[in-house]
Structure formats: structure tokens, C-alpha cells
Design a protein around this motif. Sequence first.
Motif, PDB file in Angstrom:
ATOM      1  N   ALA A  14       0.820  -1.200   0.000  1.00 52.80           N
ATOM      2  CA  ALA A  14       0.000   0.000   0.000  1.00 52.80           C
ATOM      3  C   ALA A  14       0.860   1.259   0.000  1.00 52.80           C
ATOM      4  CB  ALA A  14      -0.913  -0.008   1.214  1.00 52.80           C
ATOM      5  N   ASN A  15       0.353   2.261  -0.654  1.00 54.83           N
ATOM      6  CA  ASN A  15       0.960   3.577  -0.657  1.00 54.83           C
ATOM      7  C   ASN A  15      -0.103   4.526  -0.111  1.00 54.83           C
ATOM      8  OD1 ASN A  15       2.722   5.656  -1.052  1.00 54.83           O
ATOM      9  ND2 ASN A  15       2.341   5.826  -3.248  1.00 54.83           N
ATOM     10  N   TYR A  16      -0.251   4.511   1.210  1.00 59.25           N
ATOM     11  CA  TYR A  16      -1.322   5.270   1.833  1.00 59.25           C
ATOM     12  C   TYR A  16      -1.103   6.772   1.699  1.00 59.25           C
ATOM     13  CZ  TYR A  16      -2.415   0.781   3.978  1.00 59.25           C
ATOM     14  OH  TYR A  16      -2.736  -0.527   4.194  1.00 59.25           O
ATOM     15  N   GLY A  17      -2.197   7.498   1.792  1.00 57.51           N
ATOM     16  CA  GLY A  17      -2.144   8.950   1.696  1.00 57.51           C
ATOM     17  C   GLY A  17      -3.490   9.534   2.054  1.00 57.51           C
ATOM     18  N   THR A  18      -3.940  10.481   1.245  1.00 57.75           N
ATOM     19  CA  THR A  18      -5.237  11.103   1.513  1.00 57.75           C
ATOM     20  C   THR A  18      -6.211  10.803   0.385  1.00 57.75           C
ATOM     21  OG1 THR A  18      -4.512  13.177   0.504  1.00 57.75           O
ATOM     22  CG2 THR A  18      -4.293  12.992   2.889  1.00 57.75           C
ATOM     23  N   VAL A  82     -24.145   8.531  -2.988  1.00 61.01           N
ATOM     24  CA  VAL A  82     -23.544   7.375  -3.673  1.00 61.01           C
ATOM     25  C   VAL A  82     -22.325   7.772  -4.498  1.00 61.01           C
ATOM     26  CG1 VAL A  82     -23.966   5.566  -5.376  1.00 61.01           C
ATOM     27  CG2 VAL A  82     -25.715   6.119  -3.696  1.00 61.01           C
ATOM     28  N   ASP A  83     -22.405   8.870  -5.220  1.00 58.34           N
ATOM     29  CA  ASP A  83     -21.279   9.293  -6.063  1.00 58.34           C
ATOM     30  C   ASP A  83     -20.034   9.606  -5.238  1.00 58.34           C
ATOM     31  OD1 ASP A  83     -22.770   9.007  -8.395  1.00 58.34           O
ATOM     32  OD2 ASP A  83     -23.392  11.113  -8.426  1.00 58.34           O
ATOM     33  N   ASP A  84     -20.228  10.289  -4.103  1.00 56.98           N
ATOM     34  CA  ASP A  84     -19.083  10.620  -3.250  1.00 56.98           C
ATOM     35  C   ASP A  84     -18.470   9.373  -2.630  1.00 56.98           C
ATOM     36  OD1 ASP A  84     -19.351  13.297  -3.824  1.00 56.98           O
ATOM     37  OD2 ASP A  84     -20.550  13.725  -2.045  1.00 56.98           O
ATOM     38  N   CYS A  85     -19.315   8.467  -2.194  1.00 58.93           N
ATOM     39  CA  CYS A  85     -18.827   7.219  -1.615  1.00 58.93           C
ATOM     40  C   CYS A  85     -18.050   6.429  -2.671  1.00 58.93           C
ATOM     41  CB  CYS A  85     -19.995   6.407  -1.073  1.00 58.93           C
ATOM     42  SG  CYS A  85     -19.503   5.138   0.101  1.00 58.93           S
ATOM     43  N   GLU A  86     -18.552   6.405  -3.879  1.00 57.33           N
ATOM     44  CA  GLU A  86     -17.870   5.703  -4.968  1.00 57.33           C
ATOM     45  C   GLU A  86     -16.503   6.327  -5.242  1.00 57.33           C
ATOM     46  OE1 GLU A  86     -18.838   5.196  -9.606  1.00 57.33           O
ATOM     47  OE2 GLU A  86     -20.355   4.330  -8.269  1.00 57.33           O
ATOM     48  N   LYS A  87     -16.419   7.659  -5.210  1.00 56.70           N
ATOM     49  CA  LYS A  87     -15.132   8.343  -5.418  1.00 56.70           C
ATOM     50  C   LYS A  87     -14.139   7.964  -4.322  1.00 56.70           C
ATOM     51  CE  LYS A  87     -17.164  12.202  -7.856  1.00 56.70           C
ATOM     52  NZ  LYS A  87     -17.698  13.535  -7.740  1.00 56.70           N
ATOM     53  N   ALA A  88     -14.617   7.892  -3.093  1.00 58.68           N
ATOM     54  CA  ALA A  88     -13.742   7.513  -1.974  1.00 58.68           C
ATOM     55  C   ALA A  88     -13.225   6.089  -2.168  1.00 58.68           C
ATOM     56  CB  ALA A  88     -14.498   7.638  -0.653  1.00 58.68           C
ATOM     57  N   PHE A  89     -14.110   5.170  -2.540  1.00 59.84           N
ATOM     58  CA  PHE A  89     -13.701   3.774  -2.720  1.00 59.84           C
ATOM     59  C   PHE A  89     -12.777   3.610  -3.928  1.00 59.84           C
ATOM     60  CE2 PHE A  89     -17.460   2.594  -0.064  1.00 59.84           C
ATOM     61  CZ  PHE A  89     -16.730   2.002   0.947  1.00 59.84           C
ATOM     62  N   GLU A  90     -12.979   4.390  -4.980  1.00 58.28           N
ATOM     63  CA  GLU A  90     -12.075   4.329  -6.133  1.00 58.28           C
ATOM     64  C   GLU A  90     -10.658   4.709  -5.726  1.00 58.28           C
ATOM     65  OE1 GLU A  90     -13.833   6.889  -9.058  1.00 58.28           O
ATOM     66  OE2 GLU A  90     -15.367   5.416  -9.606  1.00 58.28           O
ATOM     67  N   GLN A  91     -10.532   5.744  -4.916  1.00 55.31           N
ATOM     68  CA  GLN A  91      -9.208   6.170  -4.458  1.00 55.31           C
ATOM     69  C   GLN A  91      -8.608   5.155  -3.486  1.00 55.31           C
ATOM     70  OE1 GLN A  91      -8.834  10.496  -3.558  1.00 55.31           O
ATOM     71  NE2 GLN A  91     -10.956  10.587  -4.295  1.00 55.31           N
ATOM     72  N   TRP A  92      -9.448   4.582  -2.639  1.00 54.80           N
ATOM     73  CA  TRP A  92      -8.987   3.545  -1.705  1.00 54.80           C
ATOM     74  C   TRP A  92      -8.451   2.347  -2.483  1.00 54.80           C
ATOM     75  CZ3 TRP A  92      -6.931   1.663   2.324  1.00 54.80           C
ATOM     76  CH2 TRP A  92      -7.160   0.358   2.763  1.00 54.80           C
TER      77      TRP A  92
END
Length: 132
Positions: A14-18, A82-92
Motif C-alpha cells: 500500500a501507498n497510503y495517503g489522503t 452514492v457518487d461521493d462514496c464511490e469516489k472515496a472507494f475508487e481512491q482507496w
Amino acid sequence: VSKTSAQVVQPIFANYGTIEFKGNVLTVGNVRNRDLYEESINKTLTSMERYITDFALHIQSINGSDVSSVDEVVNFLYDLDVDDCEKAFEQWELMRFKCNVIQPVECPNCKKVNNFDFSDMPTFFPSSWEIK
């Protein structure tokens, strides 16, 4: 060419960040309490629940405030649209630990090399690993 398990399954660390989306900033880091992590993951019933729990336990802060519980993170995620949650999961998904299970395999006779997806072999990996 025979391969050892270390050659077949190669970790991608993993390359964790923000994670940033729509004015929100989630700071992602290593799990703080390994025992809580394992206990929480073992209690999950579905792969989606396991995925969300894994994500929640890696979040260190939400919008600059340290996280005090898994429930705090889960409630934050459930309150997102839903869109914001999806954006968060895409980055995760881009930063989380994964295993690379596609490896080159050489034919011993003709020496031709093909990439082989070891996750396509039934029972090669334990089902609890959920290799996809």
C-alpha cells in the motif's frame, strides 16, 4: 518452469495517503490496532462488508479530526451520497494492499511465455483470501 508460492503471489504494498472528494479529506494509514482489525474482519459475513470494514479500519482522520471508532467512519460513509462514496472507494482501491496473481509461465518444451492468472485455478488460493 516451476514457481514457488512466493513467485506466484507477489504482494503490492500500500501507498497510503489522503482521499479527497467534494470538500472531504480522509487520511488513510496503517491499521492502528491489529487485534481489533482481525476481530472485525472475522465478524464480517460478506465480501462487501469485509471491504468496507477494511477501508474503515485504515482511516486515521476525517476532515482533520482523528477517528475515534470504526462506527464513526462507517456512519460517515453511510451519510455520503452514492457518487461521493464511490469516489472515496475508487481512491482507496488505488492505495490498498493487493496481491498480484498474474505471472508469466514458460513452456518447458517450446519456451513460449504466457501470462497466467493463478486466481483462475479452483482451490489454488484459500477461499477466505477472496482473490479476484
